[in-house]
Design a protein around this motif. Structure first.
Motif, PDB file in Angstrom:
ATOM      1  N   ARG A   1       0.858  -1.070  -0.214  1.00 30.77           N
ATOM      2  CA  ARG A   1      -0.094  -0.202  -0.224  1.00 30.77           C
ATOM      3  C   ARG A   1       0.933   1.027  -0.065  1.00 30.77           C
ATOM      4  NH1 ARG A   1      -5.382  -1.200   2.058  1.00 30.77           N
ATOM      5  NH2 ARG A   1      -5.640  -3.362   2.643  1.00 30.77           N
ATOM      6  N   VAL A   2       0.861   2.158  -0.710  1.00 34.79           N
ATOM      7  CA  VAL A   2       1.600   3.410  -0.953  1.00 34.79           C
ATOM      8  C   VAL A   2       0.570   4.482  -1.060  1.00 34.79           C
ATOM      9  CG1 VAL A   2       3.469   2.217  -1.981  1.00 34.79           C
ATOM     10  CG2 VAL A   2       1.607   3.017  -3.449  1.00 34.79           C
TER      11      VAL A   2
ATOM     12  N   PHE B   1       3.194  -1.388   3.951  1.00 34.52           N
ATOM     13  CA  PHE B   1       2.944  -0.063   3.524  1.00 34.52           C
ATOM     14  C   PHE B   1       4.330   0.304   2.993  1.00 34.52           C
ATOM     15  CE2 PHE B   1      -0.385  -0.537   6.596  1.00 34.52           C
ATOM     16  CZ  PHE B   1      -1.369   0.175   6.173  1.00 34.52           C
ATOM     17  N   GLY B   2       4.548   0.805   1.901  1.00 35.58           N
ATOM     18  CA  GLY B   2       5.634   1.313   0.991  1.00 35.58           C
ATOM     19  C   GLY B   2       5.789   2.726   0.968  1.00 35.58           C
TER      20      GLY B   2
ATOM     21  N   SER C   1      11.928   9.275   5.523  1.00 32.33           N
ATOM     22  CA  SER C   1      11.252  10.479   6.201  1.00 32.33           C
ATOM     23  C   SER C   1       9.731  10.645   6.219  1.00 32.33           C
ATOM     24  CB  SER C   1      11.683  11.697   5.830  1.00 32.33           C
ATOM     25  OG  SER C   1      11.389  12.023   4.576  1.00 32.33           O
ATOM     26  N   THR C   2       9.010   9.846   5.148  1.00 37.16           N
ATOM     27  CA  THR C   2       7.620   9.895   5.116  1.00 37.16           C
ATOM     28  C   THR C   2       7.200   8.773   5.795  1.00 37.16           C
ATOM     29  OG1 THR C   2       7.857  10.631   2.811  1.00 37.16           O
ATOM     30  CG2 THR C   2       5.914   9.565   3.324  1.00 37.16           C
ATOM     31  N   LYS C   3       8.257   7.407   5.785  1.00 37.60           N
ATOM     32  CA  LYS C   3       7.650   6.474   6.699  1.00 37.60           C
ATOM     33  C   LYS C   3       7.848   6.992   7.999  1.00 37.60           C
ATOM     34  CE  LYS C   3       9.392   1.905   8.348  1.00 37.60           C
ATOM     35  NZ  LYS C   3      10.593   0.955   8.414  1.00 37.60           N
ATOM     36  N   ASN C   4       8.829   7.431   8.567  1.00 38.00           N
ATOM     37  CA  ASN C   4       8.798   8.144   9.879  1.00 38.00           C
ATOM     38  C   ASN C   4       7.769   8.670  10.473  1.00 38.00           C
ATOM     39  OD1 ASN C   4      11.286   6.590   9.914  1.00 38.00           O
ATOM     40  ND2 ASN C   4      12.407   8.621   9.816  1.00 38.00           N
ATOM     41  N   LEU C   5       7.275   9.695   9.666  1.00 42.66           N
ATOM     42  CA  LEU C   5       6.004  10.513   9.839  1.00 42.66           C
ATOM     43  C   LEU C   5       4.894   9.490   9.893  1.00 42.66           C
ATOM     44  CD1 LEU C   5       4.533  13.322   9.811  1.00 42.66           C
ATOM     45  CD2 LEU C   5       4.264  13.374   7.509  1.00 42.66           C
ATOM     46  N   PHE C   6       4.604   8.725   9.160  1.00 42.29           N
ATOM     47  CA  PHE C   6       3.463   7.849   8.993  1.00 42.29           C
ATOM     48  C   PHE C   6       3.449   7.118  10.501  1.00 42.29           C
ATOM     49  CE2 PHE C   6       2.074   3.694   8.274  1.00 42.29           C
ATOM     50  CZ  PHE C   6       0.663   3.577   7.717  1.00 42.29           C
ATOM     51  N   VAL C   7       4.808   6.644  10.953  1.00 41.85           N
ATOM     52  CA  VAL C   7       4.785   5.735  12.270  1.00 41.85           C
ATOM     53  C   VAL C   7       4.511   6.910  13.323  1.00 41.85           C
ATOM     54  CG1 VAL C   7       6.444   4.819  13.946  1.00 41.85           C
ATOM     55  CG2 VAL C   7       6.456   4.149  11.278  1.00 41.85           C
TER      56      VAL C   7
END
Length: 82
Positions: free
Chosen positions: A31-32, A62-63, A68-74
């Motif tokens: 999922r992106v 989730f990809g 930095s985008t992954k970190n924000l999502f977390v």
């Protein structure tokens, strides 16, 4: 840290907000977000950072094109009622 931190492979398909990333013959459904979806092209190699969401009845990946985008999502996941 999750078991799968990142994947590198060829974008095989784009299916309604998700991509299939072919990594050595194994297709991972990811999922992106729309911004990252626009950066991924079928037939091109990509590296994505992975967030695994594992529950009793599902296992979603989730990809994210950028860490930095992954970190924000977390971070957003840690906010109550989000």
């Amino acid at each position: 840290m999750s078991m799968i931190a990142s994947l590198r492979g060829v974008v095989a398909e784009v299916i309604e907000g998700a991509v299939v990333l072919d990594v050595g013959g194994v297709g991972y459904g990811l999922r992106v977000c729309l911004n990252d979806l626009a950066k991924l092209s079928i037939g091109r190699e990509a590296k994505v950072y992975i967030y695994e969401h594992i529950r009793e009845d599902m296992h979603d990946l989730f990809g994210f094109v950028e860490q930095s985008t992954k970190n924000l999502f977390v971070q957003l996941l840690s906010v109550k009622n989000v």
